[in-house]
Motif scaffolding. Structure first.
Motif, short mmCIF file in Angstrom:
data_model
loop_
_atom_site.label_atom_id
_atom_site.label_comp_id
_atom_site.label_asym_id
_atom_site.label_seq_id
_atom_site.Cartn_x
_atom_site.Cartn_y
_atom_site.Cartn_z
N HIS A 101 -48.00 53.80 44.52
CA HIS A 101 -48.17 53.25 43.16
C HIS A 101 -47.17 52.16 42.82
O HIS A 101 -46.95 51.88 41.63
CB HIS A 101 -48.07 54.38 42.14
N ALA A 102 -46.59 51.54 43.82
CA ALA A 102 -45.64 50.45 43.56
C ALA A 102 -45.63 49.50 44.74
O ALA A 102 -45.97 49.87 45.87
CB ALA A 102 -44.25 51.00 43.30
N ALA A 103 -45.21 48.27 44.46
CA ALA A 103 -45.12 47.25 45.50
C ALA A 103 -43.99 46.29 45.15
O ALA A 103 -43.56 46.20 44.00
CB ALA A 103 -46.44 46.49 45.61
N GLU A 104 -43.56 45.58 46.16
CA GLU A 104 -42.56 44.54 45.98
C GLU A 104 -43.23 43.20 46.30
O GLU A 104 -43.87 43.06 47.35
CB GLU A 104 -41.40 44.78 46.92
N VAL A 105 -43.09 42.26 45.40
CA VAL A 105 -43.65 40.92 45.59
C VAL A 105 -42.49 39.96 45.83
O VAL A 105 -41.51 39.97 45.08
CB VAL A 105 -44.45 40.45 44.36
N THR A 106 -42.64 39.14 46.85
CA THR A 106 -41.65 38.10 47.12
C THR A 106 -42.35 36.75 47.07
O THR A 106 -43.44 36.59 47.63
CB THR A 106 -40.99 38.30 48.50
N TRP A 107 -41.73 35.82 46.35
CA TRP A 107 -42.24 34.46 46.22
C TRP A 107 -41.19 33.53 46.81
O TRP A 107 -40.06 33.48 46.33
CB TRP A 107 -42.48 34.15 44.76
N GLU A 108 -41.56 32.82 47.86
CA GLU A 108 -40.65 31.90 48.54
C GLU A 108 -41.19 30.48 48.43
O GLU A 108 -42.39 30.27 48.56
CB GLU A 108 -40.55 32.21 50.03
N GLU A 109 -40.30 29.55 48.22
CA GLU A 109 -40.64 28.14 48.28
C GLU A 109 -39.63 27.46 49.20
O GLU A 109 -38.42 27.68 49.07
CB GLU A 109 -40.61 27.48 46.90
#
Length: 151
Positions: A101-109
């Protein structure tokens, strides 16, 4: 010179839901600050080779960010290549399950800085603002996903 920025956020929703919402390009309008995204051509943009455009700004003041999807590995990773005049270089969204019921989101540029030496000299001042903007986007994204009805 490549300028790298990475932000990560925990989201209280299943990883598959997080992935589906994250890669619904036109729906990013609901959580990405001052940005409207559209898929060019046929389809929903969820495949390698899909072309996207994002307008970031207020009214006519802003910039167009053109992209092509270069890697597609659902529900874990999507890579785009920014091909616009101002924003150029690879970007990555990744999702990692943290239980059911949970997740980690990573946004890279990984940006190719514009404006030559001036852009390189100004990056230390611009980097915190860019990171702050991406962080706002992920906070808004988390709230958006967590408020979705589940059934």
């Amino acid at each position: 010179m490549s300028a790298d920025v990475t932000v990560t956020r925990r989201v209280a929703a299943p990883a598959d839901v997080v992935w589906h919402v994250l890669t619904d390009w036109p729906a990013q309008n609901a959580w990405m600050p001052m940005t409207r995204v559209r898929v060019l051509g046929l389809g929903d943009g969820r495949e390698v080779g899909a072309r996207l455009e994002a307008w970031t700004g207020l009214g006519r003041a802003g910039f167009l960010d053109s992209m092509v999807v270069t890697a597609w590995d659902p529900p874990c990773r999507c890579e785009v290549l920014h091909t616009g005049r101002l924003v150029r270089g690879p970007g990555v969204f990744s999702v990692r399950a943290l239980g059911a019921h949970a997740a980690e989101v990573t946004w890279e540029e990984h940006l190719d800085l514009p404006f030559g030496a001036v852009g390189r000299a100004g990056w230390p001042l611009a980097r915190p603002a860019v990171r702050f903007g991406l962080g706002i986007g992920l906070r808004r994204f988390a709230r958006f996903v967590e408020r979705l009805p589940r059934g």
